[in-house]
Design a protein around this motif. Structure first.
Motif, mmCIF file in Angstrom:
data_model
loop_
_atom_site.group_PDB
_atom_site.id
_atom_site.type_symbol
_atom_site.label_atom_id
_atom_site.label_comp_id
_atom_site.label_asym_id
_atom_site.label_seq_id
_atom_site.Cartn_x
_atom_site.Cartn_y
_atom_site.Cartn_z
ATOM 1 N N GLN A 1 0.834 -1.201 0.000
ATOM 2 C CA GLN A 1 0.000 0.000 0.000
ATOM 3 C C GLN A 1 0.872 1.256 0.000
ATOM 4 N N LEU A 2 1.912 1.267 0.824
ATOM 5 C CA LEU A 2 2.794 2.426 0.899
ATOM 6 C C LEU A 2 3.518 2.646 -0.426
ATOM 7 N N ARG A 3 3.996 1.566 -1.029
ATOM 8 C CA ARG A 3 4.728 1.661 -2.289
ATOM 9 C C ARG A 3 3.816 2.159 -3.420
ATOM 10 N N VAL A 4 2.629 1.571 -3.538
ATOM 11 C CA VAL A 4 1.697 1.978 -4.589
ATOM 12 C C VAL A 4 1.233 3.418 -4.355
ATOM 13 N N GLY A 5 0.966 3.778 -3.100
ATOM 14 C CA GLY A 5 0.567 5.152 -2.786
ATOM 15 C C GLY A 5 1.619 6.164 -3.198
ATOM 16 N N GLU A 6 2.882 5.844 -2.948
ATOM 17 C CA GLU A 6 3.969 6.759 -3.325
ATOM 18 C C GLU A 6 4.123 6.825 -4.837
ATOM 19 N N LEU A 7 3.968 5.707 -5.524
ATOM 20 C CA LEU A 7 4.037 5.721 -7.001
ATOM 21 C C LEU A 7 2.911 6.570 -7.586
ATOM 22 N N ILE A 8 1.719 6.435 -7.036
ATOM 23 C CA ILE A 8 0.581 7.234 -7.514
ATOM 24 C C ILE A 8 0.834 8.707 -7.214
ATOM 25 N N ARG A 9 1.366 9.005 -6.025
ATOM 26 C CA ARG A 9 1.648 10.402 -5.657
ATOM 27 C C ARG A 9 2.618 11.038 -6.641
ATOM 28 N N ARG A 10 3.705 10.306 -6.940
ATOM 29 C CA ARG A 10 4.703 10.836 -7.885
ATOM 30 C C ARG A 10 4.114 11.029 -9.271
ATOM 31 N N THR A 11 3.370 10.041 -9.741
ATOM 32 C CA THR A 11 2.776 10.121 -11.075
ATOM 33 C C THR A 11 1.774 11.270 -11.143
ATOM 34 N N LEU A 12 0.914 11.386 -10.139
ATOM 35 C CA LEU A 12 -0.078 12.463 -10.093
ATOM 36 C C LEU A 12 0.607 13.824 -10.054
ATOM 37 N N SER A 13 1.654 13.956 -9.247
ATOM 38 C CA SER A 13 2.409 15.214 -9.177
ATOM 39 C C SER A 13 3.000 15.571 -10.537
ATOM 40 N N ASP A 14 3.597 14.579 -11.206
ATOM 41 C CA ASP A 14 4.192 14.824 -12.527
ATOM 42 C C ASP A 14 3.137 15.276 -13.529
ATOM 43 N N VAL A 15 2.001 14.593 -13.547
ATOM 44 C CA VAL A 15 0.918 14.921 -14.485
ATOM 45 C C VAL A 15 0.441 16.353 -14.247
ATOM 46 N N LEU A 16 0.261 16.719 -12.976
ATOM 47 C CA LEU A 16 -0.208 18.068 -12.651
ATOM 48 C C LEU A 16 0.855 19.120 -12.968
ATOM 49 N N ASN A 17 2.125 18.824 -12.693
ATOM 50 C CA ASN A 17 3.197 19.780 -12.966
ATOM 51 C C ASN A 17 3.395 20.026 -14.457
ATOM 52 N N ARG A 18 3.220 18.966 -15.252
ATOM 53 C CA ARG A 18 3.395 19.102 -16.706
ATOM 54 C C ARG A 18 2.188 19.724 -17.387
ATOM 55 N N GLY A 19 1.055 19.786 -16.685
ATOM 56 C CA GLY A 19 -0.158 20.322 -17.297
ATOM 57 C C GLY A 19 -0.720 19.394 -18.356
ATOM 58 N N ASP A 20 -0.640 18.087 -18.111
ATOM 59 C CA ASP A 20 -1.110 17.097 -19.082
ATOM 60 C C ASP A 20 -2.631 17.035 -19.206
ATOM 61 N N ILE A 21 -3.347 17.564 -18.232
ATOM 62 C CA ILE A 21 -4.807 17.496 -18.235
ATOM 63 C C ILE A 21 -5.351 18.689 -19.011
ATOM 64 N N HIS A 22 -6.348 18.442 -19.832
ATOM 65 C CA HIS A 22 -6.865 19.493 -20.721
ATOM 66 C C HIS A 22 -7.931 20.333 -20.025
ATOM 67 N N ASP A 23 -7.514 21.015 -18.964
ATOM 68 C CA ASP A 23 -8.412 21.900 -18.227
ATOM 69 C C ASP A 23 -7.616 23.129 -17.816
ATOM 70 N N PRO A 24 -7.876 24.267 -18.463
ATOM 71 C CA PRO A 24 -7.089 25.471 -18.157
ATOM 72 C C PRO A 24 -7.187 25.888 -16.689
ATOM 73 N N ASP A 25 -8.352 25.660 -16.058
ATOM 74 C CA ASP A 25 -8.491 26.021 -14.637
ATOM 75 C C ASP A 25 -7.521 25.218 -13.778
ATOM 76 N N LEU A 26 -7.417 23.930 -14.073
ATOM 77 C CA LEU A 26 -6.515 23.069 -13.311
ATOM 78 C C LEU A 26 -5.060 23.408 -13.624
ATOM 79 N N ASN A 27 -4.764 23.674 -14.868
ATOM 80 C CA ASN A 27 -3.374 23.914 -15.275
ATOM 81 C C ASN A 27 -2.812 25.235 -14.755
ATOM 82 N N ARG A 28 -3.671 26.192 -14.439
ATOM 83 C CA ARG A 28 -3.140 27.467 -13.924
ATOM 84 C C ARG A 28 -2.864 27.393 -12.427
ATOM 85 N N MET A 29 -3.264 26.299 -11.791
ATOM 86 C CA MET A 29 -3.011 26.138 -10.352
ATOM 87 C C MET A 29 -1.776 25.274 -10.131
#
Length: 132
Positions: A16-44
């Motif tokens: 659980q700890l390992r998968v949680g950390e992998l998801i955290r890193r992946t989610l952080s990367d996706v948000l930092n790169r602005g991969d999601i097609h939502d300008p409201d989300l990408n400006r935050m």
């Protein structure tokens, strides 16, 4: 710090700890790169401080906080609105048997740390600590 656990009384497994950390890193990367097609989300700028998974790894709860602690509800709304796309991005980045359902909650531990610092900075509290 004292976040609510999905399974009180039972510590999370290494998996659980390992998968949680992998998801955290992946989610952080996706948000930092602005991969999601939502300008409201990408400006935050959103910090993902921790991801906790359920014992069966089917639910992942992400503890998040927008930069500076501003626009908390707007950030949560944007994350929830884009849950499907975020889930697909995580699934693409990880090889899990199941794509976990994503839940987003505000990370209140930053507020508690700020309050603790404020209290420790007060003269009477500092005097008590020094005398102790």
């Amino acid at each position: 710090m004292g976040k609510q656990s999905h399974n009180p009384g039972r510590a999370p497994s290494q998996r659980q700890l390992r998968v949680g950390e992998l998801i955290r890193r992946t989610l952080s990367d996706v948000l930092n790169r602005g991969d999601i097609h939502d300008p409201d989300l990408n400006r935050m700028s959103i910090t993902v401080s921790e991801v906790r998974t359920s014992p069966d790894l089917k639910v992942a709860t992400a503890y998040v906080l927008p930069l500076g602690g501003n626009f908390r509800e707007e950030a949560l709304d944007a994350l929830r609105r884009n849950r499907g796309e975020l889930r697909r991005a995580i699934n693409k980045g990880l090889t899990l048997k199941f794509s976990p359902e994503l839940r987003f909650v505000l990370d209140e531990s930053f507020d508690r740390m700020d309050e603790t610092r404020r209290l420790l900075g007060q003269d009477d509290v500092r005097r008590d600590i020094d005398e102790g």
